[in-house]
Design an enzyme around this catalytic site. Structure first.
Site, PDB file in Angstrom:
ATOM      1  N   LYS A  23       0.908  -1.035   0.031  1.00 58.11           N
ATOM      2  CA  LYS A  23      -0.088  -0.165  -0.103  1.00 58.11           C
ATOM      3  C   LYS A  23       0.551   0.987  -0.058  1.00 58.11           C
ATOM      4  CE  LYS A  23      -1.389   1.373   4.069  1.00 58.11           C
ATOM      5  NZ  LYS A  23      -1.649   3.269   4.662  1.00 58.11           N
ATOM      6  N   ASN A  24       1.786   1.228   0.626  1.00 59.87           N
ATOM      7  CA  ASN A  24       2.614   2.275   0.984  1.00 59.87           C
ATOM      8  C   ASN A  24       3.364   2.782   0.163  1.00 59.87           C
ATOM      9  OD1 ASN A  24       1.551   3.510   3.695  1.00 59.87           O
ATOM     10  ND2 ASN A  24       2.444   2.673   4.584  1.00 59.87           N
ATOM     11  N   CYS A 117      -4.738   7.403   9.540  1.00 58.26           N
ATOM     12  CA  CYS A 117      -5.179   6.832  10.830  1.00 58.26           C
ATOM     13  C   CYS A 117      -4.850   8.632  12.396  1.00 58.26           C
ATOM     14  CB  CYS A 117      -4.345   5.724  10.684  1.00 58.26           C
ATOM     15  SG  CYS A 117      -5.187   4.412  10.096  1.00 58.26           S
ATOM     16  N   ARG A 122       0.625  14.250  13.945  1.00 63.23           N
ATOM     17  CA  ARG A 122       0.578  13.987  12.311  1.00 63.23           C
ATOM     18  C   ARG A 122       0.665  14.709  11.817  1.00 63.23           C
ATOM     19  NH1 ARG A 122      -1.675   7.691   9.854  1.00 63.23           N
ATOM     20  NH2 ARG A 122      -0.063   8.186   8.697  1.00 63.23           N
ATOM     21  N   ASP A 307       4.313  -0.299  11.963  1.00 59.95           N
ATOM     22  CA  ASP A 307       3.308  -0.999  11.320  1.00 59.95           C
ATOM     23  C   ASP A 307       3.037  -2.300  11.494  1.00 59.95           C
ATOM     24  OD1 ASP A 307       1.862   1.699  10.470  1.00 59.95           O
ATOM     25  OD2 ASP A 307       3.551   1.551   9.046  1.00 59.95           O
ATOM     26  N   ARG A 415      -8.920  -0.555   3.353  1.00 58.07           N
ATOM     27  CA  ARG A 415      -8.176   0.378   3.385  1.00 58.07           C
ATOM     28  C   ARG A 415      -6.259   0.467   2.556  1.00 58.07           C
ATOM     29  NH1 ARG A 415      -6.733   4.820   6.687  1.00 58.07           N
ATOM     30  NH2 ARG A 415      -5.184   5.249   5.525  1.00 58.07           N
TER      31      ARG A 415
HETATM   32  N1  EPU Z   1       5.973  13.986  11.655  1.00 53.98           N
HETATM   33  C1  EPU Z   1       6.345  15.467  12.241  1.00 53.98           C
HETATM   34  N2  EPU Z   1       6.598  16.340  10.598  1.00 53.98           N
HETATM   35  C2  EPU Z   1       6.225  15.926   9.646  1.00 53.98           C
HETATM   36  C3  EPU Z   1       5.815  14.936   9.504  1.00 53.98           C
HETATM   37  C4  EPU Z   1       6.385  13.820  10.409  1.00 53.98           C
HETATM   38  O1  EPU Z   1       6.718  15.987  13.318  1.00 53.98           O
HETATM   39  O2  EPU Z   1       5.926  17.284   8.999  1.00 53.98           O
HETATM   40  C5  EPU Z   1       6.769  13.053  12.777  1.00 53.98           C
HETATM   41  C6  EPU Z   1       5.091  12.529  12.214  1.00 53.98           C
HETATM   42  O3  EPU Z   1       3.912  13.100  13.457  1.00 53.98           O
HETATM   43  C7  EPU Z   1       5.367  11.193  13.007  1.00 53.98           C
HETATM   44  C8  EPU Z   1       6.576  10.708  12.045  1.00 53.98           C
HETATM   45  O4  EPU Z   1       7.325  11.750  11.788  1.00 53.98           O
HETATM   46  O5  EPU Z   1       5.235  10.931  14.489  1.00 53.98           O
HETATM   47  C9  EPU Z   1       7.457  10.004  11.406  1.00 53.98           C
HETATM   48  O6  EPU Z   1       5.495  10.146  10.200  1.00 53.98           O
HETATM   49  P1  EPU Z   1       6.254   9.426   8.699  1.00 53.98           P
HETATM   50  O7  EPU Z   1       5.875  11.013   7.902  1.00 53.98           O
HETATM   51  O8  EPU Z   1       7.610   8.728   8.565  1.00 53.98           O
HETATM   52  O9  EPU Z   1       4.627   9.266   8.463  1.00 53.98           O
HETATM   53  P2  EPU Z   1       4.255   8.798   7.446  1.00 53.98           P
HETATM   54  O10 EPU Z   1       4.443   9.296   6.745  1.00 53.98           O
HETATM   55  O11 EPU Z   1       2.731   9.856   7.765  1.00 53.98           O
HETATM   56  C10 EPU Z   1       4.444   6.730   7.203  1.00 53.98           C
HETATM   57  C11 EPU Z   1       3.159   5.804   6.375  1.00 53.98           C
HETATM   58  C12 EPU Z   1       2.629   5.107   7.766  1.00 53.98           C
HETATM   59  C13 EPU Z   1       3.973   4.409   8.881  1.00 53.98           C
HETATM   60  C14 EPU Z   1       4.437   6.081   8.667  1.00 53.98           C
HETATM   61  C15 EPU Z   1       6.623   5.351   9.700  1.00 53.98           C
HETATM   62  C16 EPU Z   1       1.892   5.897   4.010  1.00 53.98           C
HETATM   63  C17 EPU Z   1       0.814   6.272   3.805  1.00 53.98           C
HETATM   64  N3  EPU Z   1       1.812   6.320   5.822  1.00 53.98           N
HETATM   65  O12 EPU Z   1       3.319   7.610   7.509  1.00 53.98           O
HETATM   66  O13 EPU Z   1       1.618   4.128   7.427  1.00 53.98           O
HETATM   67  O14 EPU Z   1       3.080   3.727   9.688  1.00 53.98           O
HETATM   68  O15 EPU Z   1       5.156   6.183   7.358  1.00 53.98           O
HETATM   69  O16 EPU Z   1       6.980   4.479   8.856  1.00 53.98           O
HETATM   70  O17 EPU Z   1       2.618   5.780   3.919  1.00 53.98           O
HETATM   71  C18 EPU Z   1      -0.046   2.182   7.777  1.00 53.98           C
HETATM   72  O18 EPU Z   1       0.245   2.010   6.554  1.00 53.98           O
HETATM   73  O19 EPU Z   1      -1.100   2.038   8.686  1.00 53.98           O
HETATM   74  C19 EPU Z   1       0.137   3.803   8.374  1.00 53.98           C
HETATM   75  C20 EPU Z   1       0.180   4.689   9.001  1.00 53.98           C
END
Ligand code: EPU
Length: 435
Positions: A23-24, A117, A122, A307, A415
């Site tokens: 998915k990601n 989620c 976030r 995850d 999802r």
């Molecule tokens: N963060 C910040 N500021 C930002 C961006 C991130 O503080 O501008 C913080 C977040 O709050 C969090 C941490 O950095 O505490 C990590 O967030 P990240 O940006 O890495 O996560 P994401 O890109 O929003 C993706 C996956 C998540 C997975 C995370 C970590 C997707 C669509 N989502 O999220 O997957 O947990 O990376 O590996 O790729 C899932 O698939 O169920 C899921 C939640």
């Protein structure tokens, strides 16, 4: 539409299951297709809710997309709009990744606030700061971002992320491939899904490389072209089936699972009494003896993925002793444990860092450490799913619970997991969808 899933626990899972595309990776790669007017074909694209939402969103921008089985062909020569409509706000985390492609194609982008989620605040500050460093002017009004480029084309920059954010790394990559000059992303995320995105971009004509010390270097090019790319298998889904196999005392061949993407997970599994065998077709996972307690700390890749945390915690409820899970990626990702306690688990949540190292949530009162005391037999329950990964962990808990559990909020699981009921049924689970 499925209203709920009923599972009667107690059946060891046996047989084979094929892991779907990640998915990601797939959702981000669909976005990358907008960087060229030529056709891009993605294979092994999972048929899941987040992919459908992403496809609908891109179609809303005028992009032509054809889907045949797991093959999706994107033709963004018909891209007509730089505006993602409100209808796609708060559905998932993908819209914010459209900044780069839309800015490169139109010079402007209008994007609504994000969803995904509910597992922490976030924020998207890293994304916005990096795009600003690359020459984007962004304002946020009434939950909508309006962006434009100062000077006609994004330019390269040295971006130092405060934390190796997956989304922010991808966002910068998607903006940098067509920017003027070179971009360096330091302290970047290097998850397998990001490497897969980089490989697609390279196939499309980008100059992009992973350097030492978690650094991506991207030399902007004038244009990208069409390509064909196969999405990597979903390592989160693979781990979820591995947990289900060990937990139910089963024996499951997880077809397509990639050892290289799962090294930390497989070590953790072996420590607690699971075992596995690599075959040419995937990873066969089974149980050896009783489950042992353990300490698990989530982290960015190559650490133990956040995850994987939720299904793994169900295993720990069956370990003989005290286990600890320290969540260091999200500040609040244990909300789902209340329902497990109601099923008989003994899980307490703490704000202290209970891992080997203090994380960035130290002394900030975030509920990010769990103590799990086992073994606790679980009893069936009626449970509402709060988020995607917690959703799978409830299915896993129900697989060993005494009695028949009813799980609602199934859309959240759909999802991110393809044909999950069919797959579990194929392994012998007593599971049915209630319409
Ligand atoms: N963060 C910040 N500021 C930002 C961006 C991130 O503080 O501008 C913080 C977040 O709050 C969090 C941490 O950095 O505490 C990590 O967030 P990240 O940006 O890495 O996560 P994401 O890109 O929003 C993706 C996956 C998540 C997975 C995370 C970590 C997707 C669509 N989502 O999220 O997957 O947990 O990376 O590996 O790729 C899932 O698939 O169920 C899921 C939640």
């Amino acid at each position: 539409m499925t209203q709920s899933i009923k599972i009667t626990g107690g059946v060891p899972l046996k047989g084979e299951v094929r892991v779907s595309g990640a998915k990601n990776a797939a959702t981000k790669e669909l976005v990358a297709c907008l960087l060229t007017s030529e056709k891009v074909t993605l294979m092994n694209v999972p048929d899941i809710g987040d992919v459908s939402v992403t496809i609908d969103m891109l179609r809303g921008l005028g992009v032509s997309i054809e889907r045949e089985g797991d093959r999706v062909t994107v033709d963004a020569s018909t891209l007509t709009s730089p505006e993602v409509t409100e209808a796609f706000s708060r559905k998932n985390r993908i819209p914010i990744l459209l900044f780069g492609p839309l800015l490169s194609r139109f010079g402007t982008a209008i994007i609504p606030a994000l969803g995904g989620c509910k597992i922490g605040a976030r924020p998207v500050d890293f994304h916005l700061t990096a795009l600003q460093q690359m020459g984007t002017d962004i304002v946020c009004e009434d939950g909508v971002y309006r962006a434009s480029i100062e000077g006609g084309r994004l330019h390269g920059a040295v971006i130092e992320l405060a934390y190796p954010s997956v989304g922010a790394t991808e966002n910068v990559m998607l903006a940098a491939v067509l920017a003027k000059g070179t971009t360096m992303i330091r302290n970047a995320a290097i998850e397998p899904e990001i490497k897969d995105l980089a490989m697609l971009l390279q196939s499309m004509g980008a100059i992009i490389q992973l350097d030492v010390n978690q650094t991506w270097i991207i030399e902007g090019v004038e244009s990208l072209h069409g390509a064909t790319h196969r999405v990597i298998p979903d390592r989160i889904e693979a781990a979820s089936f591995a947990v289900a196999s060990v937990l139910t005392k089963g024996d499951v061949l997880i077809r397509g699972a990639v050892q290289d993407h799962m090294i930390s997970f497989l070590n953790a599994l072996r420590r607690i009494g699971g075992d596995f065998e690599m075959t040419s077709e995937g990873i066969r996972v089974f149980r050896v003896g009783e489950i042992k307690p353990s300490t698990v700390e989530t982290d960015v890749y190559p650490g133990f993925a956040t995850d994987w945390q939720q299904p793994f915690l169900i295993l720990l409820t069956q370990a003989d002793g005290v286990s600890i899970v320290h969540e260091t990626v999200y500040e609040s990702r244990f909300g789902y444990t209340d329902a497990l306690n109601a099923m008989g688990a003994n899980i307490t949540i703490h704000t202290n860092c209970l891992g080997a190292k203090a994380c960035r949530f130290s002394y900030r009162n975030h509920p990010h450490s769990a103590v799990v005391v086992g073994p606790t037999p679980l009893k069936a329950a009626k449970i509402e799913i709060p988020d995607l990964r917690a959703g799978f962990s409830y299915l896993v808990a129900a697989l060993i619970a005494k009695g028949t559990s009813t799980i609602t909020g199934v859309d959240l699981i759909n999802r991110g997991y393809e044909r999950i009921v069919e797959k579990l049924k194929g392994l012998g689970a007593e599971i049915e969808e209630v319409q």
